[in-house]
Design an enzyme around this catalytic site. Structure first.
Site, short mmCIF file in Angstrom:
data_model
loop_
_atom_site.label_atom_id
_atom_site.label_comp_id
_atom_site.label_asym_id
_atom_site.label_seq_id
_atom_site.Cartn_x
_atom_site.Cartn_y
_atom_site.Cartn_z
CG ASP A 197 -2.21 0.79 0.93
OD1 ASP A 197 -3.25 0.54 1.55
OD2 ASP A 197 -2.15 1.70 0.06
C1 GLC Z 1 -4.34 4.18 -0.61
C2 GLC Z 1 -5.23 3.05 -0.15
C3 GLC Z 1 -5.29 1.90 -1.11
C4 GLC Z 1 -5.11 2.40 -2.52
C5 GLC Z 1 -3.71 2.94 -2.64
C6 GLC Z 1 -3.42 3.48 -4.05
O1 GLC Z 1 -3.64 4.68 0.49
O2 GLC Z 1 -4.99 2.51 1.14
O3 GLC Z 1 -6.57 1.26 -0.91
O4 GLC Z 1 -5.30 1.34 -3.45
O5 GLC Z 1 -3.43 3.94 -1.68
O6 GLC Z 1 -4.22 4.59 -4.30
#
Ligand code: GLC
Length: 707
Positions: A257
């Site tokens: 993440d």
């Molecule tokens: C965000 C979220 C995740 C998302 C990622 C990319 O922080 O936690 O769900 O897919 O970043 O945007």
């Protein structure tokens, strides 16, 4: 020609690490904003994939830099959060889960994939498969509700809809199951907070939806930001290698993440970026999203012997094989060549799908005296409240490339549906402000009409990521607006917009009808008007238990009773002094416009259990209903939940029609984890319960003995 691992021999360490580095391109903000231009890094081969960039021209330009201007010409892949639609926005996932409609779940995923793939996207960070049992947690809006069986079916349908049989196909996206695992169990419902759960709860509640996604062939997976009992998922080899790869045979790629690898330092398990990078790579995280931990930490980690080159090479090969599967080595521009967009017909048919999904996600919580559907009886209709004329709010959180201007507000939908009715509007109050000056005018508008629709609830930004709420009541001074309008005594329908169940006892006590709309997406106003006017029936059901008060949270139907289950007559039992344990509305609750009854439950106990019942529509309207099958195992080697969902199905019944339906249960489906967490079928007495929700009072039940 399959990719030759010898390519690794041609790659420098920086180029290998570049393939494991994913960077945001800034079209959307989904995490802490990072300044700076990625072009130089891209040309130096230090980036292997981009996200938050879309549009054929933009994708083509970035891809050309990678293919033409880097030493090895390895193509990029492009990711985006297509959570509930790309430009055409469908209801938020929590709402859509409440449709309990597998065909719908798959169809909206397919539509979203086609729309995003046409704009150069290869991978979506979807489906979000976090079970949510705490409405304080803002991301309950993005998830699959409280039940693992429903969640697992949602997972399968979404992976199938997004990827079909091959995620490299035209109009398909590689899916990414997230956030692995148990993110929804954050302490106190506070986003990113620690997670402490039993291994039993992990195995029985939080893992099943992800297992279903892996079994359905999901291309990738994203570990959660959070820890699991002290071990952050981004460094959790037990989960990422032990469960995901060794036990489930997952062969896809694992994408961290946003910045999560770097956050291992704040978690307190890494002393510096090299240690963080080594922990993550050794645990099985292939791609570093936005932490630059692999770029800045792995060379040092290798020098310090914290990670082996073979581990790095294995991750690089998984990423290169993923790109090969996408067909990007054969044709890097396969999704961004040409400029023709989709046809107008295709876009129109997608809006129709969004309208139907919107209709099917609405949950009629209350309908006293059959106030709904409206007949043509209104001469003047008052549409009041801060969400009456708020098209952008209808999209909900994570609206990707969706635009508020493309969404249909409640007011617009009603004007379109009721051209002969004099519709008057007043905002009354804002969503979260404290200014009460508009309430008097709103009350006058209500007095002038012969029916009132009051549109209350949250802003789209009050749920989703980083949007937990300690209180789950109506924001601002909306409760005062409600009370003032209710005082007029006009027939009052409340539309609730939210990313979570809301505590609104006064609304549920005094409004004659309440429709939970969640955030219905681009076609919100039309879908809501369809249900209010009766053009379509409300067929949505609650995917989560709806609490009376936040003090009851976490609250869910599959809880164990404990040794002193609630008995209002006995002080020394599990209950509150100031509230009943019962929720405002149970899981599965939702009213229709028909009059569906269940009868004649029978269980044939053979090699399998055949559980039959009759569903009858005694109303004058065709209707649909969801039938849930629960069990309760009264005596087992481990205390079992008061109710366990074992199946559900959706039925359409014409007015006056009766239908005999049968569920089947095998010993395997009745197995559970024993005290050593090993699957076991014990047999014995078993209570079988069927009906419209987890409200025991509305279930048909019988107890059988099964060996
Ligand atoms: C965000 C979220 C995740 C998302 C990622 C990319 O922080 O936690 O769900 O897919 O970043 O945007």
């Amino acid at each position: 020609m399959p990719l030759d691992p010898a390519i690794l021999n041609e790659m420098t360490l920086a180029e290998k690490i570049g393939q494991l580095t994913m960077v945001t391109a800034g079209y959307a903000t989904t995490g802490p904003i990072v300044a700076g231009d990625t072009t130089a890094a891209l040309k130096a081969g230090r980036i292997g994939s981009l996200f938050n960039l879309w549009g054929r021209d933009a994708v083509r330009a970035a891809q050309r830099q990678a293919v033409k201007e880097t030493r090895l010409g390895i193509p990029l892949f492009f990711g985006l959060d297509v959570i509930h639609g790309f430009r055409t926005i469908f209801p938020i996932p929590l709402a859509e889960t409440g449709a309990f409609d597998i065909a719908l779940w798959e169809r909206t995923a397919m539509e979203a994939a086609a729309e995003a793939a046409a704009e150069g996207i290869d991978l979506t960070f979807t489906p979000m498969l976090d079970i949510g049992r705490d409405p304080r947690w803002g991301r309950i809006a993005e998830g699959i509700g409280e039940d693992p069986l429903a969640g697992a079916r949602f997972a399968r349908a979404k992976v199938q809809g997004l990827q079909s049989r091959d995620f490299a196909g035209d109009g398909r996206l590689a899916a990414c199951a997230k956030h692995f695992v148990a993110y929804g169990a954050v302490t106190a419902g506070r986003d990113y907070a620690p997670v402490d759960i039993s291994r039993r709860t992990l195995e029985e509640v939080y893992l099943p939806p992800f297992h279903a996604a892996v079994a359905a062939g999901v291309a990738s997976l994203m570990p959660a930001f959070t820890d699991l009992d002290g071990v952050p998922l981004s460094a959790n080899g037990d989960m990422l290698r032990g469960v995901l790869r060794d036990r489930w045979g997952f062969e896809g790629i694992v994408i961290s993440d946003y910045g999560a690898i770097g956050e291992l330092i704040k978690h307190g398990v890494a002393g510096d970026l090299a240690e963080a990078a080594a922990l993550a790579l050794n645990a099985g995280v292939d791609i570093d999203m936005m932490a630059y931990a692999y770029e800045r930490g792995l060379p040092d980690a290798l020098d310090r012997g914290l990670v082996a080159m073979a581990t790095l090479d294995a991750a690089v090969m998984r990423v290169l094989r993923f790109k090969e599967h996408l067909g990007l080595f054969d044709d890097p521009y396969r999704r961004c060549s040409g400029s023709e967009g989709e046809t107008a017909d295709r876009r129109a048919s997608r809006r129709v799908a969004a309208r139907e999904a919107g209709q099917r996600s609405l949950v009629l919580l209350k309908n006293e005296g059959g106030l709904l559907p409206f007949g043509g009886r209104h001469r003047r209709l008052a549409v009041i409240g801060p969400l009456a004329d708020a098209p952008a709010e209808m999209l909900g959180p994570w609206a990707s490339a969706g635009k508020g201007a493309d969404a249909v507000s409640v007011l617009a939908g009603l004007h379109e549906a009721l051209p002969a009715v004099d519709i008057v509007h007043a905002e009354g109050v804002s969503i979260a402000g404290e200014d009460r000056a508009g309430i008097a005018a709103a009350v006058e508008v209500a007095r002038s009409a012969d029916g009132v629709i009051l549109c209350l609830g949250e802003a789209a930004a009050m749920s989703g990521e980083a949007a937990s709420r300690a209180r789950i009541d109506l924001p601002g001074c909306q409760e005062e607006l409600f009370a003032a309008v209710a005082e007029t005594g006009k027939p009052l329908v409340v539309l609730l917009f939210s990313g979570r169940p809301l505590s609104a006892p006064d609304v549920f006590a005094r409004a004659k009808a309440v429709l939970a709309c969640w955030f219905p997406g681009s076609e919100a106003g039309r879908a809501i008007a369809d249900v209010l006017t009766g053009a379509s029936s409300p067929v949505g059901r609650l995917p989560v238990t709806w609490p009376r008060h936040v003090g009851q949270v976490p609250i869910y139907f599959a809880a164990r009773t404990g040794g002193r289950p609630e008995n209002p007559a006995d002080k020394y039992t599990s209950k509150y002094l100031d509230l009943p344990n019962a929720p405002e509305f149970p899981f599965g609750h939702g009213l229709g416009y028909g009059d569906i009854a269940f009868s004649d439950l029978a269980v044939d106990v053979g090699e399998r259990l055949a559980i039959s019942l009759t569903a009858s529509n005694r109303g004058e309207r065709d209707d649909e209903v969801v039938v849930f099958l629960f069990i309760r195992d009264p005596v087992a080697s481990v205390a079992r939940p008061a109710l366990e969902l074992k199946d559900f199905t959706r039925l359409r019944l014409a007015a006056g029609e009766s239908l005999r339906l049968t569920f089947t249960l095998t010993r395997g489906r009745l197995s559970f984890l024993d005290q050593r967490l090993q699957p076991v079928f014990e047999g014995g007495d078993l209570e079988i319960l069927v009906g419209p929700s987890a409200d025991r009072a509305r279930l048909l039940s019988t107890t059988i003995t099964y060996r």
